[in-house]
Design an enzyme around this catalytic site. Structure first.
Site, PDB file in Angstrom:
ATOM      1  N   LYS A 142      -2.059   4.388  -3.815  1.00 49.95           N
ATOM      2  CA  LYS A 142      -2.899   5.386  -4.478  1.00 49.95           C
ATOM      3  C   LYS A 142      -2.166   6.698  -4.677  1.00 49.95           C
ATOM      4  O   LYS A 142      -2.703   7.652  -5.182  1.00 49.95           O
ATOM      5  CB  LYS A 142      -4.158   5.612  -3.653  1.00 49.95           C
ATOM      6  CG  LYS A 142      -4.963   4.329  -3.573  1.00 49.95           C
ATOM      7  CD  LYS A 142      -6.227   4.477  -2.773  1.00 49.95           C
ATOM      8  CE  LYS A 142      -7.021   3.200  -2.872  1.00 49.95           C
ATOM      9  NZ  LYS A 142      -7.366   2.588  -1.631  1.00 49.95           N
ATOM     10  N   ASP A 180       0.825  -1.206   0.000  1.00 48.95           N
ATOM     11  CA  ASP A 180       0.000   0.000   0.000  1.00 48.95           C
ATOM     12  C   ASP A 180       0.860   1.258   0.000  1.00 48.95           C
ATOM     13  O   ASP A 180       2.065   1.193   0.171  1.00 48.95           O
ATOM     14  CB  ASP A 180      -0.828  -0.005   1.299  1.00 48.95           C
ATOM     15  CG  ASP A 180      -2.286   0.216   1.013  1.00 48.95           C
ATOM     16  OD1 ASP A 180      -2.591   0.770  -0.044  1.00 48.95           O
ATOM     17  OD2 ASP A 180      -3.109  -0.157   1.852  1.00 48.95           O
ATOM     18  N   MET A 194      -5.170  12.337   8.399  1.00 53.88           N
ATOM     19  CA  MET A 194      -5.676  12.864   7.122  1.00 53.88           C
ATOM     20  C   MET A 194      -6.219  14.284   7.284  1.00 53.88           C
ATOM     21  O   MET A 194      -7.240  14.644   6.715  1.00 53.88           O
ATOM     22  CB  MET A 194      -6.770  11.938   6.562  1.00 53.88           C
ATOM     23  CG  MET A 194      -6.198  10.594   6.133  1.00 53.88           C
ATOM     24  SD  MET A 194      -7.456   9.409   5.636  1.00 53.88           S
ATOM     25  CE  MET A 194      -7.665   8.478   7.148  1.00 53.88           C
TER      26      MET A 194
HETATM   27  N1  SAH Z   1      -3.200   2.781   8.875  1.00 50.87           N
HETATM   28  C1  SAH Z   1      -2.419   4.008   8.994  1.00 50.87           C
HETATM   29  C2  SAH Z   1      -3.237   5.240   8.673  1.00 50.87           C
HETATM   30  C3  SAH Z   1      -3.651   5.325   7.220  1.00 50.87           C
HETATM   31  S1  SAH Z   1      -4.562   6.773   6.877  1.00 50.87           S
HETATM   32  C4  SAH Z   1      -1.828   4.085  10.400  1.00 50.87           C
HETATM   33  O1  SAH Z   1      -2.238   3.309  11.270  1.00 50.87           O
HETATM   34  O2  SAH Z   1      -0.942   4.900  10.619  1.00 50.87           O
HETATM   35  C5  SAH Z   1      -3.330   7.837   6.206  1.00 50.87           C
HETATM   36  C6  SAH Z   1      -2.974   8.934   7.191  1.00 50.87           C
HETATM   37  O3  SAH Z   1      -2.155   8.404   8.226  1.00 50.87           O
HETATM   38  C7  SAH Z   1      -2.185  10.076   6.617  1.00 50.87           C
HETATM   39  O4  SAH Z   1      -3.014  11.027   5.991  1.00 50.87           O
HETATM   40  C8  SAH Z   1      -1.555  10.653   7.870  1.00 50.87           C
HETATM   41  O5  SAH Z   1      -2.484  11.413   8.605  1.00 50.87           O
HETATM   42  C9  SAH Z   1      -1.264   9.403   8.663  1.00 50.87           C
HETATM   43  N2  SAH Z   1       0.112   8.904   8.467  1.00 50.87           N
HETATM   44  C10 SAH Z   1       0.477   7.735   7.949  1.00 50.87           C
HETATM   45  N3  SAH Z   1       1.826   7.597   7.991  1.00 50.87           N
HETATM   46  C11 SAH Z   1       2.304   8.724   8.549  1.00 50.87           C
HETATM   47  C12 SAH Z   1       3.596   9.193   8.915  1.00 50.87           C
HETATM   48  N4  SAH Z   1       4.699   8.471   8.698  1.00 50.87           N
HETATM   49  N5  SAH Z   1       3.692  10.401   9.509  1.00 50.87           N
HETATM   50  C13 SAH Z   1       2.603  11.144   9.772  1.00 50.87           C
HETATM   51  N6  SAH Z   1       1.366  10.754   9.456  1.00 50.87           N
HETATM   52  C14 SAH Z   1       1.206   9.565   8.874  1.00 50.87           C
END
Ligand code: SAH
Length: 245
Positions: free
Chosen positions: A56, A35, A168
């Site tokens: 995506k 992903d 997000m």
């Molecule tokens: N399943 C993921 C979240 C997916 S939704 C989790 O548990 O982290 C995608 C959002 O996750 C992004 O828009 C951002 O808000 C956050 N995100 C994912 N990776 C990130 C990172 N390394 N640093 C900051 N925000 C992150």
């Protein structure tokens, strides 16, 4: 015989934050479906697997969820061990539950494997304790992005007394700001905006609810980022406050 699908959390980016269970699943996988937001560095744990990117972002066209479902099903029916690798934790804004259900309905075994979610990693990496005795008695993980554009109950969030960790949220700063202020949160409430949590290029911007939009613009905050909103976002000041209370 059908194979099995592991729905694996790849953590926030730093490969050292992978769980041992995730590493074991990657080791066994013959096919890995990768992903967005998965750091390619974690793929060293599955050097012999077939890699399929279903992200995506990164200029690729969005991979429809139905296509991802069909691909998982096809490989599982070929008897393959499939790892569906997702950023963070598969069950925090990651569709892990939906995919597990969909597979179960078709008689395919799956297993969810935890990853460290970005909100927890980002806060900890910035030295922010999401709960703090006397200051924050809980954490709310919330997404600012809804599929149907329905609005959040900002008042409930503003008055929950918990630390808010918003996913997000970069494109929704105006809504978050307006919603929480209207919901009764003071404009001086500390905010931390953490971009690329746990990666070498992690950046953090400390602000307040009142100034977060201007500060984010000046900082050129970009996705992926999480927002931590609550007294704890002023750590170390919050810790001093807790200790003197
Ligand atoms: N399943 C993921 C979240 C997916 S939704 C989790 O548990 O982290 C995608 C959002 O996750 C992004 O828009 C951002 O808000 C956050 N995100 C994912 N990776 C990130 C990172 N390394 N640093 C900051 N925000 C992150």
């Amino acid at each position: 015989m059908n194979g099995k699908v592991w729905l694996v959390g790849a953590g926030p980016g730093d490969p050292d934050l992978l769980t041992l269970k995730a590493v074991k699943a990657l080791n066994q996988a013959e096919v890995v479906m990768i992903d967005d937001l998965v750091n390619p560095a974690v793929l060293e744990h599955c050097p012999n697997a077939r890699m399929i990117r279903v992200g995506k972002r990164g200029g690729c066209r969005s991979t429809p969820q139905a296509f991802i479902h069909r691909l998982m099903l096809r490989y599982a029916r070929q008897g393959k061990c499939v790892a569906r690798l997702k950023g963070g934790d598969p069950c925090i804004f990651g569709r892990g539950g939906e995919e597990a259900d969909w597979l179960a309905e078709r008689g395919i075994e799956s297993e969810l494997v935890n990853g460290i979610t970005a909100g927890l990693a980002g806060a900890t990496n910035c030295g922010i304790p999401l709960t703090l005795r006397g200051i924050s008695r809980g954490v709310t993980l919330v997404t600012a992005h809804t599929q149907d554009d329905s609005t959040l109950n900002w008042q409930a969030l503003a008055q929950s007394g918990t630390t808010l960790v918003i996913y997000m949220g970069v494109a929704k700063l105006a809504d978050i700001h307006a919603g929480l202020l209207e919901g009764g949160m003071p404009s001086a409430m500390p905010v931390a905006m953490i971009e690329n949590a746990s990666l070498p290029h992690q950046r953090e911007c400390r602000s307040t609810l009142g100034h977060m939009q201007a500060d984010a613009t000046a900082f050129e905050l970009k996705s992926p980022a999480i927002l931590v909103i609550g007294e704890v976002a002023a750590t170390p000041a919050a810790i001093q406050m807790a200790q003197s209370a």
